[in-house]
Each structure stands twice: as structure tokens, then as C-alpha cells.
Design a protein around this motif. Structure first.
Motif, PDB file in Angstrom:
ATOM      1  N   LEU A   1    -100.425  18.038 -70.881  1.00  0.00           N
ATOM      2  CA  LEU A   1    -101.110  18.796 -69.825  1.00  0.00           C
ATOM      3  C   LEU A   1    -102.451  18.127 -69.539  1.00  0.00           C
ATOM      4  O   LEU A   1    -103.492  18.559 -70.028  1.00  0.00           O
TER       5      LEU A   1
ATOM      6  N   VAL B   1    -108.916  24.449 -73.841  1.00  0.00           N
ATOM      7  CA  VAL B   1    -107.953  24.390 -74.942  1.00  0.00           C
ATOM      8  C   VAL B   1    -108.579  24.904 -76.241  1.00  0.00           C
ATOM      9  O   VAL B   1    -107.904  25.493 -77.091  1.00  0.00           O
TER      10      VAL B   1
ATOM     11  N   CYS C   1    -100.827  28.823 -77.243  1.00  0.00           N
ATOM     12  CA  CYS C   1    -101.961  27.903 -77.079  1.00  0.00           C
ATOM     13  C   CYS C   1    -101.834  27.135 -75.758  1.00  0.00           C
ATOM     14  O   CYS C   1    -102.813  26.994 -75.010  1.00  0.00           O
ATOM     15  N   MET C   2    -100.631  26.666 -75.456  1.00  0.00           N
ATOM     16  CA  MET C   2    -100.431  25.896 -74.221  1.00  0.00           C
ATOM     17  C   MET C   2    -100.620  26.783 -72.989  1.00  0.00           C
ATOM     18  O   MET C   2    -101.303  26.403 -72.031  1.00  0.00           O
TER      19      MET C   2
ATOM     20  N   LEU D   1     -99.955  19.184 -78.074  1.00  0.00           N
ATOM     21  CA  LEU D   1     -99.035  19.114 -76.936  1.00  0.00           C
ATOM     22  C   LEU D   1     -99.803  19.226 -75.618  1.00  0.00           C
ATOM     23  O   LEU D   1     -99.457  18.564 -74.643  1.00  0.00           O
ATOM     24  N   VAL D   2    -100.858  20.058 -75.609  1.00  0.00           N
ATOM     25  CA  VAL D   2    -101.710  20.110 -74.412  1.00  0.00           C
ATOM     26  C   VAL D   2    -102.327  18.729 -74.180  1.00  0.00           C
ATOM     27  O   VAL D   2    -102.345  18.211 -73.061  1.00  0.00           O
TER      28      VAL D   2
ATOM     29  N   GLY E   1     -99.937  23.176 -80.651  1.00  0.00           N
ATOM     30  CA  GLY E   1    -100.265  23.483 -79.261  1.00  0.00           C
ATOM     31  C   GLY E   1    -101.414  22.617 -78.760  1.00  0.00           C
ATOM     32  O   GLY E   1    -101.360  22.095 -77.640  1.00  0.00           O
TER      33      GLY E   1
ATOM     34  N   CYS F   1     -97.653  27.800 -80.736  1.00  0.00           N
ATOM     35  CA  CYS F   1     -97.712  26.609 -79.885  1.00  0.00           C
ATOM     36  C   CYS F   1     -97.639  27.003 -78.407  1.00  0.00           C
ATOM     37  O   CYS F   1     -98.465  26.575 -77.592  1.00  0.00           O
TER      38      CYS F   1
END
Lengths: 55, 567
Positions: B507, B515, B548-549, B502-503, B499, B545
Motif C-alpha cells: 500500500l 500506519v 492494521c491494513m 504488508l502495508v 500488517g 493483519c
């Protein structure tokens, strides 16, 4: 006093070797990824067939 | 094992380790030590990625899994090719462009120091715990079966891997892994071929596959939507995708294998090599286990495959109970063999009336032997609550010792140890690198300018992690459940770490503070859910994941605008 050498002309831009996968039959990475994905689908279908054939 | 086996084992293992250490003994630049000499081609990278993932347990336990539960475990790898494509498109180009040594260094560049430290800390925690298991788990099996001393097995394999990993760093790891995988492939293919020749005459591969299929060992793909089932097409595709994304994309032991390739192209092709090969390879190992199952249908089969432990219990105070169970199992096994012969006759005679009945009788007979095996395990636990009742790990090694010729036995033991060394080396290399780059250089930034000192420090940290792993394996007193628990704990952390990444990749508006807290909240949520829900642990990769995002976005939205701009 030494004369500084004239500036060198910039090198011609070289094509980025990473842009091409360099794999025979594939001109782009997109093609390589599609091939890998298709191979994955074929493997899953083959495993499904294998399960059914010997069930 | 006889002299020939020992020669094969020692020559291959010591030869590969010495070669790796000698070829890389002059590695004294940090870049080369941590990333290799930047000349690795796709084949080396691909094999190194594969060798790091494939531990000795892969070659001991997975055939046992095929034997016990069938080949359905292959679905666990269904998310892997998709994950490697995503990593190749998104993760890898960014890692290479930034020229990072570790994946967590990227978190520092994208977010801040605390998020980098959180990522590195979660990695060191889970991989440090697993490091002891990587040595212990195969050592306990080999020591039990071969009669070796457990402590000496752990210390000798541990020291061997420390020597060449510390000497040559990443370069030595990939160099030795190439040869180790050669031994592994050679050994496993040899075992497969010999196994086919040991099957009853006239049965052949197709006949053996029909026997395995009739007894439920060849159900490779399960379309069930039941979330409680551990391995289905869906857990493999979704849970497996997130697990693989996390493992290959954010676990330094894997990232380090491919970021140091000669070019982005070579690294990508190395990953695509794994995307193509991994599922067929795991299928092959599981199939080997299923065929060992078929082999034992035509031979006297033990009631309990850890025969060393079984022999000890039969001579103990409850020996009479165990011997009675053994006799009952032997009788039922003979009855099953008769049912099997009847079913094969009905099949060969193309008798549509007799075949279904004969098959049902065979399945019932198999269930009866399984029931006695379960009864034996219950009796073992009753006699000794600390008894290790999971005997499937001993199936393949037992087959090797009893059925393969000398020389090949040595080769197959070399396969197990080569796999242990290969994965251990990747782990130690990554643990040493992360400690040096993400902890030591952060805390001592001035020292980072001294190239020689950096390499010395990296070597020291690698050696220390190796010694910690040995000590952990020697003194932690693992139980079976602890080993499984450590594997599950790893899965619980992976989703959140993924996560974070990926953020970072997708993002762009979410900052470090948001985060960081999102990751801590998501991790707490995963642990709470794990203790309350009864779902396959693979799903926690996805849940961690996604949480977290989501929390990252929500926390960022609740932060004041001025803070958002600088976060």
C-alpha cells in the motif's frame, strides 16, 4: 607530473546470477515456486489419504 | 544416564559449541557479526532457518501432542510453504536490495523512525519474553526426569549458548546450527527405528498405524468449518499462512538467518528447502508420538507420564486416592489390551461381522482409560492447585529413558539440548542485533561510524539478553499456563506486525503516521477480541493483519492531502 591512466572501458554487463534459480530442470523462479506449491498440494493429499487409509 | 550417555552428551554439546566459538573467534566486522560472512549457501541457510524454529519443545512436546491428540497438529504448518513462497518473491528481494541488518530498519526506510521503533519494540517485547521460556521449558522437563538441578540446567545451557553466540555472532549461530541439526536428525531417526523394533512381533509399521488410526491418532486433515476448532485445514491454511508470513517474514530471529546468504538465489533456495521439508518433518515427529502411543498399548502404561511428580504425590497425604486410581487404570489398561488383541484377531481373520464390534469395544476401553487419566489429573489439582497436570511433554522423554539403550539415551538428550541451544542462539543473535541497530545506533548515530565499537556493543547487547533470559527462566516461576499464555501473546502481536510490513510492501500511498496509529488501534482490537471471542488463536494473526491494513488505509484517507504527500 604523471599522466592519469586512460579510463577503463566499462565491464560488459554480467547476467545477474539471481535471475536464474540454477536448479536442474528449472529455468525460472516461477517454475521453482510452482513445483513447491505442487509438492505442498501432493503432501496435503497424501496426508488426507493417510488419514482415511488408517482411520 | 550412565557414563556412556554422559560422554555422548558432553562431547556433542561442548564439541559443537567450542567449534563454533573457535572458528568464528576473529569476527570483528559488524557486517560479518550481524549477517555472517555472506558466503552461506542454501543448505546452511535452510538448516539455520529450520534450527531457529525448532526448539527443544518441538522434540519434547510435539511427540507428546501426537501421543495425546494425534497428528492433526501438522495442519498448523499448512500455511508455511505458501508463506515462504510469498516471502521469497516479495520480502527477501527488498531486504537484500536495501542491505538492511534488521527487518525493522526497512520500516524506518519506508515509513519513519517511530514506526521502525514500534516494530522493533513489539519484536523485543515478545521475543524477550519468549527467550526465558526457550531455556526454561526444556530445562524443567529434563531436570525433572533426569534428577538434575533446575537452576544448574538453566545456567549451564544458557551460558554455553551465550559464549559462542557472543563470540561469533550470526556466523557462529549458523555454523553450530548445522551440526546441531545433524545431531537432531540422527537422534530422531535412531529413536524411530528402535521404536519400530520394540513394537510387538508381526505388528510392523502398517499394523501399528492401523492401531493408532482406530484409536483416533492419525486424523491428519480435518475439513471442519467450526471456527472453535484449534487445528483444521482452514486454520492451518489461513491462520497458519499469516502466522508463518509474520514469523518468517518479519521476526528478526528468522530474517537474520536468510538475509545474509551468499546471494539472493541462495537465500531463496534456503527458504524453498524449508517449504518442502517442514510439513513432512513435523508429520514424522508427530507420527513418532502416535507410535509411542501404540507401543504403550502393548506394555504396562503409566497413569501419569510425569512419573517423578506422580511418585511424590502417591507418597503424600492423598496417596491412597492416587494409588487407587493407579490400580483402576492398570486394570482397565489390561482389559483394553484384551480388546485390542480381539480386534487384531478379527482384522487378521478378515471377519467382517466381528471386526466392527471388536473395534467399538476397543474404542470404549480406550475412552475408559482416558477417563481415569483425566480423573487422576483432577485429583492432582484438588490435592495441589499448583500441580502441573499436563503430562504429555513427559511421554517421549519417559520412553527414551525407559526403552532406549545407553548411548542412544545420551544422543537423544543431546538432541533436546542441541535444539534448545540452536533456537536460543538465533533468538539472542536477533535480540542483540535489533537492540544495536534499531535502538542504540538510532540514539547514538555518531558512534555508528566506529566499526569496532559497533561490534563490541552488539556483543554486549547479545550477552545482556542472554543473561536476562537466564534470570527470567530462574526467577519468573513459570506455571504451565504462563508458558502457554506467552505463546498465545506472541501470536496476538504477530498479526499486527505483519500488517505493518504488508502495508509497507503493497500500500504505497499509506504513510508512517497513518500506519503507526493503525497498528496501535489494530493491536487494541485484537486484545479486546481475544478477551471476548472463543476462536482459535491462530485466527488473530489474520485479524490483526487485516485490521492494521484496513485502519492504515482509512486513516490515510482521512488525513489532509498536504500531510499525505509528506507522510
Amino acid at each position: 607530473m604523471s599522466v592519469p591512466p586512460p579510463p577503463k572501458p566499462p565491464l560488459p554487463a554480467r547476467p545477474n546470477a539471481d535471475d536464474s534459480p540454477g536448479v536442474p530442470g528449472f529455468r525460472t523462479w516461477r517454475g521453482v515456486y510452482l513445483f513447491v506449491f505442487a509438492a505442498f498440494v501432493v503432501v496435503v493429499l497424501a496426508l488426507t489419504w493417510f488419514s482415511r487409509a488408517f482411520a | 544416564m550412565n557414563t556412556l550417555d554422559w560422554i555422548v552428551l558432553l562431547v556433542t554439546m561442548l564439541g559443537i559449541a567450542s567449534y563454533g566459538a573457535w572458528r568464528t573467534r576473529h569476527t570483528n566486522h559488524l557486517d560479518t557479526y550481524l549477517k555472517g560472512d555472506q558466503t552461506a549457501r542454501w543448505g546452511t541457510i535452510g538448516i539455520s532457518v529450520m534450527a531457529t524454529q525448532a526448539s527443544a519443545i518441538t522434540f519434547l512436546s510435539i511427540p507428546g501432542q501426537g501421543f495425546e491428540s494425534g497428528i492433526g497438529f501438522v495442519q498448523n504448518y499448512f500455511g508455511l510453504p505458501l508463506a515462504l513462497i510469498i516471502i521469497s518473491v516479495v520480502f527477501l528481494p527488498i531486504y537484500r536490495r536495501l542491505g538492511v541488518y534488521t527487518a525493522y530498519e526497512f520500516l524506518g526506510k519506508r515509513f519513519d523512525a517511530k514506526t521502525r521503533l514500534l516494530g522493533a519494540g513489539l519484536f523485543l517485547l515478545q521475543r524477550g519474553l519468549a527467550a526465558g521460556v526457550t531455556i526454561y521449558a526444556p530445562a524443567i522437563i529434563l531436570a525433572t526426569v533426569l534428577g538434575w538441578r533446575l537452576d544448574l540446567t538453566i545456567i549451564s545451557t544458557g551460558l554455553l549458548v551465550i559464549v559462542y553466540t557472543v563470540t561469533g555472532g550470526s556466523l557462529a549461530v549458523s555454523l553450530t546450527q548445522k551440526w546441531q541439526m545433524g545431531v537432531i536428525f540422527g537422534g530422531m531417526v535412531t529413536a524411530f527405528i528402535i521404536l519400530l523394533f520394540r513394537l510387538p512381533e508381526g505388528l510392523g509399521f502398517t499394523g501399528a498405524a492401523h492401531v493408532a488410526g482406530a484409536l483416533g491418532k492419525l486424523d491428519a486433515v480435518d475439513f471442519s468449518l467450526d471456527p472453535g476448532k484449534r487445528y483444521t485445514l482452514w486454520t492451518g491454511l489461513f491462520g497458519g499462512l499469516f502466522l508463518s508470513l509474520s514469523y518468517f517474514g518479519t521476526d528478526q530471529s528468522q530474517v537474520q538467518r536468510y538475509i545474509g546468504g551468499a546471494s539472493l538465489r541462495e537465500s531463496r533456495l534456503g527458504l524453498m528447502f524449508n517449504a518442502l521439508i517442514k510439513i513432512p518433518m513435523q508429520f514424522f515427529i508427530l507420527l513418532l508420538g502416535a507410535l509411542v502411543f501404540v507401543f504403550y498399548q502393548f506394555q504396562p502404561a503409566p497413569i501419569f507420564y510425569n512419573q517423578v511428580d506422580w511418585a511424590r504425590y502417591t507418597q503424600g497425604p492423598d496417596g491412597a486416592t492416587f494409588r487407587a486410581l493407579e490400580a483402576e487404570h492398570a486394570a482397565l489398561h489390561i482389559a483394553k489390551q484384551q480388546k485390542l488383541a480381539a480386534w487384531l484377531d478379527a482384522r487378521d481373520n478378515h471377519d467382517p461381522a466381528a471386526e466392527p464390534a471388536a473395534r467399538a469395544a476397543l474404542v470404549a476401553a480406550n475412552a475408559a482409560t482416558d477417563a481415569v487419566r483425566r480423573e487422576a489429573k483432577t485429583a492432582l489439582t484438588a490435592a495441589d492447585p499448583r500441580a502441573k497436570t499436563k503430562d504429555s511433554d513427559y511421554v517421549f522423554i519417559g520412553f527414551i529413558m525407559a526403552q532406549l539403550p545407553h548411548g542412544v539415551i545420551g544422543l537423544l538428550i543431546a538432541v533436546m539440548i542441541a535444539a534448545a541451544l540452536g533456537s536460543k542462539a538465533g533468538e539472542l543473535n536477533a535480540l542483540g542485533t535489533t537492540t544495536t541497530i534499531d535502538l542504540w545506533r538510532q540514539l547514538r548515530p555518531l558512534s555508528a561510524h566506529d566499526e569496532g565499537r559497533n561490534v563490541r556493543v552488539a556483543k554486549w547487547f547479545t550477552a545482556i539478553w542472554g543473561l536476562v533470559a537466564i534470570a527470567f527462566a530462574l526467577f519468573a516461576g513459570f506455571s504451565e499456563n504462563l508458558i502457554e499464555a506467552i505463546n498465545i501473546i506472541g501470536s496476538l502481536f504477530y498479526g499486527v506486525v505483519l500488517g505493518l510490513f504488508l502495508v509497507a510492501f503493497f500500500l504505497k500511498r499509506v504513510g508512517g503516521t497513518a500506519v503507526f496509529w493503525a497498528a496501535l488501534i489494530a493491536q487494541t482490537l485484537v486484545i479486546v477480541l481475544y478477551n471476548t471471542l472463543a476462536i482459535s488463536y491462530l485466527w488473530y494473526n489474520l485479524i490483526g493483519c487485516a485490521a492494521c491494513m484496513l485502519f492504515g488505509v482509512l486513516l490515510q484517507l482521512t488525513r489532509p492531502q498536504a500531510t499525505q504527500a509528506t507522510a
